[in-house]
Motif scaffolding. Structure first.
Motif, PDB file in Angstrom:
ATOM      1  N   ILE A 279       0.828  -1.196  -0.001  1.00 25.91           N
ATOM      2  CA  ILE A 279      -0.004  -0.016  -0.073  1.00 25.91           C
ATOM      3  C   ILE A 279       0.751   1.308   0.036  1.00 25.91           C
ATOM      4  N   TYR A 615     -11.257  -0.349   4.125  1.00 26.14           N
ATOM      5  CA  TYR A 615     -10.569  -0.216   2.910  1.00 26.14           C
ATOM      6  C   TYR A 615     -10.309   1.374   2.696  1.00 26.14           C
ATOM      7  N   SER A 619      -6.773   3.325   2.557  1.00 24.31           N
ATOM      8  CA  SER A 619      -6.161   3.886   1.228  1.00 24.31           C
ATOM      9  C   SER A 619      -6.077   5.426   1.348  1.00 24.31           C
ATOM     10  N   ASN A 623      -3.342   7.776  -1.356  1.00 26.35           N
ATOM     11  CA  ASN A 623      -2.660   6.765  -1.579  1.00 26.35           C
ATOM     12  C   ASN A 623      -1.932   6.460  -2.730  1.00 26.35           C
TER      13      ASN A 623
END
Length: 818
Positions: A279, A615, A619, A623
């Protein structure tokens, strides 16, 4: 000659010579090996013999043992030698931290003694490990630096809260036979840091700020030796230590007690490191092990500690560690808005979630909490229990085989053959009586019917095959190949979002999604397919899978991840996180079902909400790989002119609100969805329309900007709430119809509150308002005969639910008259 070799002698005198001489050659080796084995046995595992020996010693001597065991219990190790080695590692990191940690565990243990907690739990260090974490982390996050002696009083006071929280949480979690983990530490430290903060004059804490820009990451700057070093550093970060040597010493301490714990700690730390890279986390935070320590704890907990170790639970522990890493990123971003660290919240939430999974796979065996010791002993217990179960099955099989032969002679006795049958009839409950009446209604004598009546009945029967839950079609599919059944399950999962268990409705909804956006349709199908397959792999209930109950959260995850993606359509890399996040939905569903079954409640779309919220929080718009849409809270009064309101657009917002359940804003798509609902259940169709209209009117009553109302953002949660209460989980009467509209109105106003609160964290409201309002109304208890909540096992669709309710009422009336 080997120890296991068989020696054959020709004469008796040779046999005597072997008996006298061979033991002399092997006895010394055997005794020395046995002595070494026993010596290691005294130091490894839980050191039970040492604990028994300590029971007769003075309290102060026992207290030292309890403190050392509490120090090691942070890593699920009940071993004073491991605790001593961990203290050495803490001393190398910082003597001041070691002092505050020892203060915390001592005060926590003594408080448990004063509160008369279970003495065996105290002796095992179970009331000390949260205290040492409190002491360590309060020193770590202190902005006054080391040797600020005034910090010891709050360390002692906060540590005293740990046994209280442990006892309270233990009484709650015992309902599901779950451990409290480090939740007392998390609660205590989070409250302390929130109460003091960075600007407190007495006890200022480290300033924590949320991410405000995309991190500048150059992959060529990646340092592989530092990445590898982050694995032991991640182990050290369990205690807040960033020294790799300290982490290495901790691994040695774990190895002494349990090699399996040591192995899973290292694996979990490595999984966290790889997840952080996936990530695009800043390299500095990865090198410091900040993404690893929660994963290490989660991997240990699932990989042999609370589940018996098999290859299935080993894979499950890896999945738990991966989930813990991503949920940790989400929680870190969310808590940073409040200026708080993430602590071990991700580990607690992910481990408890995975421990709540119910599976029909015998290889996924959750240990009874009273039998949990260390992974090696847990596996021995599991194998012993499996052997006993196998032996009992064989004995049962033998009894069944002998039963026919025994039964021929049993008839000669005085017991009538009809006795078992009559006893069974007497024990039938009301629900079974209703079912019998429904099933036997068709057994009446046939009557002469004219051709028009016969044709009408044939038409009704044909329509009956397509409406409702298409039960006959599902039965016909049972002997078909798995791929064909899977297609049916996916279509049912798509329609189950709207409480409809009908593949034809799912196909119609799929057509509406294609009209809205083919890319969203693809991501939604991927989500429901992966979610359904994951439920199959986890050994979930096959009938629930076939009804689409493990697919509908997946389709919502796939759709909304595409809707909130800032990269636009056809970003094919998005399919990877869609699949990963969808895999968590059956885990959430199974865990929440285990909790909600105490109240016979459905999980609704809570798994979707949890998965999507985590999620989007993980993010966010900054991100590097998967940026999401920016969501900001309202900062000014909206400029609303009532004369600008368009009646046609307001009316159009009703089908748009129904479409927004799937994230679609096209009115034609919403209309197609309504046709799909009407095919299966006209009552669901009517209540979704009413709910969407109620939401639209509620939006106007709060002077919401017209653009939001036109987009149906006020209608979709209300339509779901109205359908849930208006005939789905409550039998439809005029009272529950009014209750459904009240729930839709409550949902609309609750949705406004939830939307404003979540916008602070940059997260959409999802279907949180629907879940909260529907569960609130379903938990309502009343003596009114017109408000009847159906047993969850009997819920199908509103028309059948009402027929069942009326049959129950008729049966009750006949029983009263009798």
């Amino acid at each position: 000659m080997e120890l296991g070799e068989i020696v054959v002698t020709e004469h008796p005198n040779e046999r005597e010579l072997y008996k006298k001489e061979m033991p002399r050659a092997q006895d010394l080796l055997w005794r020395s090996g046995s002595w070494i084995h026993h010596s290691f046995g005294y130091l490894t595992g839980e050191m039970n013999e040492y604990g028994e020996w300590m029971k007769s010693k003075p309290l102060m001597v026992q207290l030292v043992d309890w403190i050392l065991r509490g120090t090691s219990q942070v890593m699920f190790v009940n071993n004073p030698l491991s605790g001593l080695i961990i203290l050495v590692g803490l001393f190398i990191q910082s003597p001041w931290w070691m002092l505050t940690g020892c203060t915390g565990t001592t005060v926590s243990t003594l408080t448990a003694l004063a509160l008369s907690q279970d003495r065996s739990s105290i002796a095992a260090g179970l009331h000390g490990y949260n205290g040492i974490l409190v002491g360590l982390l309060m020193a770590v996050y202190s902005d006054k630096g080391d040797y600020y002696w005034w910090l010891l009083p709050p360390v002692a006071v906060i540590s005293m809260a740990c046994p209280v929280l442990s006892s309270a949480l233990g009484s709650i979690f015992s309902k599901w036979d779950l451990p409290v983990f480090t939740l007392p530490f998390n609660i205590a430290v989070t409250l302390y840091l929130a109460a003091t903060g960075h600007y407190n004059p007495f006890f200022p804490t480290t300033l924590i700020k949320p991410m405000a820009a995309v991190p500048n990451i150059t992959w060529s700057d990646l340092n592989v030796p530092l990445l590898l070093q982050s694995i032991p550093v991640g182990i050290g970060q369990v205690y807040g230590c960033g020294n790799p040597w300290t982490g290495g010493i901790f691994l040695v301490a774990l190895l002494i007690s349990s090699p399996l714990i040591c192995l899973h700690a290292a694996i979990g730390s490595a999984v966290g490191m790889f997840a952080a890279l996936s990530i695009a986390s800043p390299f500095d935070s990865i090198y410091l092990g900040l993404h690893n320590y929660n994963c290490a704890l989660a991997c240990i907990a699932i990989g042999g500690m609370f589940y018996a170790l098999t290859w299935q639970t080993h894979l499950l522990s890896l999945a738990c560690a991966l989930f813990c890493a991503y949920s940790g990123a989400a929680l870190a971003n969310a808590l940073s808005v409040l200026g708080l660290p993430v602590c071990t919240w991700p580990f607690c939430l992910s481990a408890l979630l995975f421990l709540l999974i119910t599976s029909q796979n015998p290889a996924i065996y959750k240990m009874p909490l009273c039998q949990v010791t260390h992974p090696e002993a847990n596996r021995i217990y599991y194998l012993r229990m499996r052997r006993r179960a196998s032996e009992s099955r064989r004995e049962e099989q033998k009894r069944r085989e002998q039963k026919p032969s025994d039964g021929s002679g049993a008839n000669s006795g005085g017991t009538p053959l009809c006795t078992p049958k009559s006893r069974h009839v007497q024990n039938i409950n009301m629900e079974n009586c209703v079912d019998v009446k429904i099933e036997t209604k068709e057994e009446r004598m046939p009557m002469k019917q004219n051709p028009l009546s016969t044709g009408g009945k044939s038409f009704c029967r044909a329509v009956g095959y397509l409406t409702g839950d298409m039960k006959d079609f599902g039965t016909w599919l049972k002997d078909k190949p798995l791929v064909i059944q899977l297609l049916d399950w996916v279509l049912r999962g798509i329609s189950q979002v709207m409480f409809v268990n009908n593949p034809l409705t799912g196909l119609v909804i799929l057509a509406g999604l294609l009209l809205q956006n083919p890319w969203w349709t693809l991501t939604g199908c991927v989500g429901t397919l992966v979610s359904t397959l994951t439920a199959l792999i986890l050994g979930q209930d096959r009938s629930a899978i076939a009804a689409g109950l493990y697919g509908y959260n997946g389709v919502l995850v796939g759709l909304l991840m595409a809707v909130f993606s800032a990269d636009g359509d056809y970003n094919w890399w998005l399919l990877l996180p869609v699949a990963l996040v969808s895999m968590t939905c059956p885990i959430f569903t199974s865990a929440l079902s285990a909790v909600f079954s105490k109240w016979d409640l459905p999980v609704l779309t809570l798994p979707f909400n949890l998965a999507l919220t985590l999620y989007l929080a993980a993010s966010g718009p900054h991100n590097l790989f998967f940026p999401t849409t920016v969501i900001r809270p309202a900062t000014a009064t909206p400029n609303i002119t009532w004369a600008d309101a368009e009646i046609t657009m307001l009316l159009q917002s009703i089908p748009v609100g129904v479409g927004q359940v799937y994230g679609c804003d096209n009115p034609w798509t919403g209309g197609i969805f309504l046709i799909g609902l009407f095919i299966s259940s006209p009552l669901i169709c009517v209540h979704t329309v009413i709910g969407s209209a109620v939401g639209m009117l509620a939006g106007l009553s709060l002077a919401t900007p017209f653009s939001q109302i036109y987009l149906g953002l006020w209608g979709y949660n209300s339509s779901l709430s109205c359908a849930a209460i208006g005939g789905m989980f409550l039998a439809l009467t005029w009272q529950t119809h009014l209750l459904a509209m009240a729930c839709a109105l409550f949902n609309a106003y609750l949705g406004a509150a939830v939307t404003h609160m979540l916008s602070v964290f940059g997260v959409p409201s999802g279907t949180w308002p629907f879940c909260l309002s529907a569960l609130t109304f379903l938990l309502m208890t009343t003596n009114h005969s017109g408000i009847c909540r159906l047993p969850l096992s009997k819920v199908t669709y509103p028309e059948a639910n009402r027929a069942y309710y009326l049959m129950m009422k008729k049966h009750e009336k006949s029983c009263c008259e009798a």
